[in-house]
Scaffold this motif. Structure first.
Motif, PDB file in Angstrom:
ATOM      1  N   TYR A   8      -4.241  -0.095  16.639  1.00  0.00           N
ATOM      2  CA  TYR A   8      -3.602   0.976  17.402  1.00  0.00           C
ATOM      3  C   TYR A   8      -4.514   1.590  18.451  1.00  0.00           C
ATOM      4  O   TYR A   8      -5.722   1.705  18.254  1.00  0.00           O
ATOM      5  CB  TYR A   8      -3.172   2.107  16.453  1.00  0.00           C
ATOM      6  CG  TYR A   8      -2.333   1.616  15.305  1.00  0.00           C
ATOM      7  CD1 TYR A   8      -1.043   1.134  15.518  1.00  0.00           C
ATOM      8  CD2 TYR A   8      -2.843   1.598  14.005  1.00  0.00           C
ATOM      9  CE1 TYR A   8      -0.285   0.649  14.467  1.00  0.00           C
ATOM     10  CE2 TYR A   8      -2.088   1.115  12.950  1.00  0.00           C
ATOM     11  CZ  TYR A   8      -0.804   0.644  13.191  1.00  0.00           C
ATOM     12  OH  TYR A   8      -0.050   0.157  12.153  1.00  0.00           O
ATOM     13  N   SER A  38      -0.716  -6.865   3.536  1.00  0.00           N
ATOM     14  CA  SER A  38       0.303  -6.992   4.585  1.00  0.00           C
ATOM     15  C   SER A  38      -0.259  -7.456   5.917  1.00  0.00           C
ATOM     16  O   SER A  38       0.251  -8.395   6.523  1.00  0.00           O
ATOM     17  CB  SER A  38       1.010  -5.657   4.788  1.00  0.00           C
ATOM     18  OG  SER A  38       1.811  -5.368   3.677  1.00  0.00           O
ATOM     19  N   LYS A  39      -1.261  -6.753   6.417  1.00  0.00           N
ATOM     20  CA  LYS A  39      -1.733  -7.044   7.773  1.00  0.00           C
ATOM     21  C   LYS A  39      -2.763  -8.171   7.739  1.00  0.00           C
ATOM     22  O   LYS A  39      -2.706  -9.103   8.531  1.00  0.00           O
ATOM     23  CB  LYS A  39      -2.345  -5.812   8.435  1.00  0.00           C
ATOM     24  CG  LYS A  39      -1.601  -4.511   8.195  1.00  0.00           C
ATOM     25  CD  LYS A  39      -0.257  -4.451   8.893  1.00  0.00           C
ATOM     26  CE  LYS A  39       0.642  -3.465   8.182  1.00  0.00           C
ATOM     27  NZ  LYS A  39       1.044  -2.320   8.890  1.00  0.00           N
ATOM     28  N   ALA A  67       0.824  -1.208   0.000  1.00  0.00           N
ATOM     29  CA  ALA A  67       0.000   0.000   0.000  1.00  0.00           C
ATOM     30  C   ALA A  67       0.864   1.267   0.000  1.00  0.00           C
ATOM     31  O   ALA A  67       0.457   2.299  -0.544  1.00  0.00           O
ATOM     32  CB  ALA A  67      -0.927  -0.007   1.214  1.00  0.00           C
ATOM     33  N   ASN A  68       2.040   1.199   0.604  1.00  0.00           N
ATOM     34  CA  ASN A  68       2.904   2.393   0.574  1.00  0.00           C
ATOM     35  C   ASN A  68       3.313   2.724  -0.856  1.00  0.00           C
ATOM     36  O   ASN A  68       3.307   3.882  -1.269  1.00  0.00           O
ATOM     37  CB  ASN A  68       4.168   2.181   1.418  1.00  0.00           C
ATOM     38  CG  ASN A  68       3.973   2.642   2.852  1.00  0.00           C
ATOM     39  OD1 ASN A  68       2.884   3.002   3.260  1.00  0.00           O
ATOM     40  ND2 ASN A  68       5.048   2.621   3.622  1.00  0.00           N
ATOM     41  N   ARG A 101       5.109  -7.966   0.313  1.00  0.00           N
ATOM     42  CA  ARG A 101       4.913  -6.713  -0.386  1.00  0.00           C
ATOM     43  C   ARG A 101       3.854  -6.782  -1.495  1.00  0.00           C
ATOM     44  O   ARG A 101       4.175  -6.708  -2.685  1.00  0.00           O
ATOM     45  CB  ARG A 101       6.255  -6.184  -0.975  1.00  0.00           C
ATOM     46  CG  ARG A 101       7.452  -6.176  -0.039  1.00  0.00           C
ATOM     47  CD  ARG A 101       7.231  -5.394   1.265  1.00  0.00           C
ATOM     48  NE  ARG A 101       6.802  -4.053   1.020  1.00  0.00           N
ATOM     49  CZ  ARG A 101       5.714  -3.535   1.615  1.00  0.00           C
ATOM     50  NH1 ARG A 101       4.985  -4.221   2.469  1.00  0.00           N
ATOM     51  NH2 ARG A 101       5.374  -2.300   1.351  1.00  0.00           N
ATOM     52  N   VAL A 102       2.615  -6.905  -1.099  1.00  0.00           N
ATOM     53  CA  VAL A 102       1.521  -6.836  -2.087  1.00  0.00           C
ATOM     54  C   VAL A 102       0.394  -5.939  -1.581  1.00  0.00           C
ATOM     55  O   VAL A 102      -0.069  -6.086  -0.438  1.00  0.00           O
ATOM     56  CB  VAL A 102       0.923  -8.227  -2.428  1.00  0.00           C
ATOM     57  CG1 VAL A 102      -0.070  -8.100  -3.594  1.00  0.00           C
ATOM     58  CG2 VAL A 102       2.002  -9.234  -2.788  1.00  0.00           C
ATOM     59  N   TYR A 114      -6.498  -1.410   6.763  1.00  0.00           N
ATOM     60  CA  TYR A 114      -7.032  -2.165   7.916  1.00  0.00           C
ATOM     61  C   TYR A 114      -8.521  -2.480   7.755  1.00  0.00           C
ATOM     62  O   TYR A 114      -9.243  -2.544   8.736  1.00  0.00           O
ATOM     63  CB  TYR A 114      -6.782  -1.365   9.206  1.00  0.00           C
ATOM     64  CG  TYR A 114      -5.313  -1.106   9.435  1.00  0.00           C
ATOM     65  CD1 TYR A 114      -4.491  -2.095   9.964  1.00  0.00           C
ATOM     66  CD2 TYR A 114      -4.740   0.116   9.088  1.00  0.00           C
ATOM     67  CE1 TYR A 114      -3.134  -1.871  10.139  1.00  0.00           C
ATOM     68  CE2 TYR A 114      -3.379   0.352   9.262  1.00  0.00           C
ATOM     69  CZ  TYR A 114      -2.590  -0.653   9.790  1.00  0.00           C
ATOM     70  OH  TYR A 114      -1.240  -0.435   9.960  1.00  0.00           O
TER      71      TYR A 114
HETATM   72  C1  LIG Z   1      -2.285   3.099   6.829  1.00  0.00           C
HETATM   73  C2  LIG Z   1      -1.207   2.275   6.242  1.00  0.00           C
HETATM   74  N1  LIG Z   1      -1.021   2.316   4.927  1.00  0.00           N
HETATM   75  C3  LIG Z   1      -0.041   1.594   4.356  1.00  0.00           C
HETATM   76  C4  LIG Z   1       0.790   0.798   5.117  1.00  0.00           C
HETATM   77  C5  LIG Z   1       1.868   0.043   4.450  1.00  0.00           C
HETATM   78  O1  LIG Z   1       1.329  -1.151   3.960  1.00  0.00           O
HETATM   79  P1  LIG Z   1       2.129  -2.045   2.943  1.00  0.00           P
HETATM   80  O2  LIG Z   1       2.912  -3.027   3.756  1.00  0.00           O
HETATM   81  O3  LIG Z   1       1.040  -2.713   2.163  1.00  0.00           O
HETATM   82  O4  LIG Z   1       2.986  -1.166   2.124  1.00  0.00           O
HETATM   83  C6  LIG Z   1       0.637   0.741   6.495  1.00  0.00           C
HETATM   84  C7  LIG Z   1       1.538  -0.062   7.312  1.00  0.00           C
HETATM   85  O5  LIG Z   1       1.699   0.121   8.499  1.00  0.00           O
HETATM   86  C8  LIG Z   1      -0.394   1.506   7.067  1.00  0.00           C
HETATM   87  O6  LIG Z   1      -0.587   1.498   8.376  1.00  0.00           O
END
Ligand SMILES: Cc1ncc(COP(=O)(O)O)c(C=O)c1O
Length: 394
Positions: A322, A232-233, A98-99, A241-242, A207
């Motif tokens: 969180y 990821s989560k 997602a980043n 990394r998807v 999330y």
């Molecule tokens: C709100 C949010 N967006 C994106 C990410 C990053 O996710 P990814 O591992 O899919 O890049 C995180 C990770 O902590 C996150 O909390």
């Protein structure tokens, strides 16, 4: 050559990633337990990992794939978006998390110098993605002091009065760092305000499955809305990394411009990871919900550990992984408190200053099993009791 002054201003002027600072801190604080990093304690589904093991010798695994992602995965995602998220007019591009999806979107939708809007407390990596791409005019809106919900009245006023109009507004639902969930009527109102002003709305749904107390996550769709998702989560796939972007199919040129950016950063998300994502999806959302359920106890344990700060100081946590806690007023330098907690009490949390709100802490309850979480929470409670009573005694 070779001097500091020769390094790019875009990098120099970007915040230091708080996780890098935390990793340094943790190396110094031996045996500290982490309630800091936003991770989950589980691994991907065993059946999915077993199937992926069989694939490593397949030649296609080692080649480049389509920039937009494997067609089988994209089809499965479109089905998931329709059935679970009620997104019917969206196209999908698979990203390396997602980043990376967010960076793709900043480069596709914003120009250097554009104004953008986030809400406090904000997700630090999104803030940094703006900064390092020259989108440095970042307007940070307030959250409601009680609920931490984005202040829609402020947004309405800001988008109508600020010239040039901010190009993009972004929210995280449920939130990082607060765990606050944005109820559907508020999300719709934010969307209407953006539409009226001609601003993009980017919603980070990393999330989406992490909802507690019977609350239900919802997505919205429109020609000005882009949704981001992550494996990821939900599936414990942090290191694989998807992620993916769901963007409006009807906006002319969106795909072409997005794929220019995608082709220049990852080319494509890792192929073996995409296979794991597809096999994981086949387990269905119930697999994820079962794992998320196991976090309810962790949240309760951490909530109790925060009690020395007083009930009214602890907020959020209706979703995500969180809780958000305000320190007593005199501890505005939250990084000092974080350092002290790690070194003296052996527990790590994130300083709120990394999210634009000094004097607060972000506590993650996703990364430890219940028994480890209990041990970490005991340390945290001991530290906070001492902090409130005697201050940061060395
Ligand atoms: C709100 C949010 N967006 C994106 C990410 C990053 O996710 P990814 O591992 O899919 O890049 C995180 C990770 O902590 C996150 O909390």
């Amino acid at each position: 050559m070779g001097s500091y002054g020769k390094l790019a201003k875009r990098a120099l002027d970007t915040e230091m990633p708080v996780m890098v600072k935390m990793q340094e801190l943790l190396r110094g604080a031996k045996n500290a337990m982490s309630l800091a990093q936003g991770v989950v304690y589980w691994q991907p589904p065993k059946q999915a990992l077993d199937k992926v093991k069989e694939l490593v010798w397949e030649p296609s695994i080692s080649r480049y794939g389509a920039d937009e992602g494997m067609s089988s995965l994209r089809e499965a995602l479109l089905k998931k978006l329709r059935e679970e998220n009620k997104l019917y007019k969206s196209s999908v591009v698979v990203t390396s998390g997602a980043n990376q999806a967010f960076v793709d979107l900043v480069l596709t939708l914003c120009d250097a110098g554009d104004k953008v809007v986030m809400f406090a407390p904000y997700y630090f990596n999104a803030y940094m993605s703006f900064q390092m791409t020259g989108v440095t005019d970042i307007l940070v809106g307030p959250g409601d002091p009680e609920t931490l919900h984005p202040d829609a009245d402020w947004l309405e006023k800001t988008l109508s009065e600020t010239k040039p109009t901010p190009k993009l507004v972004t929210v995280v639902n449920p939130g990082n760092p607060s765990g606050t969930y944005i109820p559907e009527p508020l999300l719709k109102r934010i969307s209407d305000i953006c539409k009226q002003a001609g601003s993009w709305l980017v919603v980070d749904n990393t999330y989406e499955y992490f909802m507690f107390d019977g609350l239900k996550h919802t997505c919205i769709e429109g020609d000005h809305i882009v949704n981001i998702f992550s494996f990821s989560k939900a599936y414990g796939m942090m290191g694989w990394r998807v992620g993916y972007i769901a963007y409006p199919s009807d906006v002319e040129g969106f795909t072409e411009q997005l794929l220019k950016v995608q082709d220049n950063i990852p080319i494509c998300a890792s192929i073996i990871s995409q296979h794991l994502a597809l096999y994981s999806l086949e387990m269905g959302p119930e697999w994820v919900r079962e794992h998320v359920k196991s976090l309810v106890k962790n949240r309760e344990i951490v909530l109790e550990a925060l009690s020395p700060l007083g009930d009214s100081s602890v907020k959020g946590g209706e979703g995500a992984i969180y809780l958000w806690a305000k320190l007593p007023d005199k501890f505005i330098n939250d990084f000092e408190v974080v350092r002290w907690l790690a070194n003296k009490h052996g527990v790590a949390v994130i300083p709120g200053s990394a999210c634009g709100c000094p004097g607060n802490l972000r506590i993650s309850f996703g990364g430890l099993t219940e028994s480890d979480c209990r041990a970490a929470a005991e340390r945290l409670k001991g530290g906070l009791e001492e902090l409130v009573k005697d201050g940061m005694v060395p």
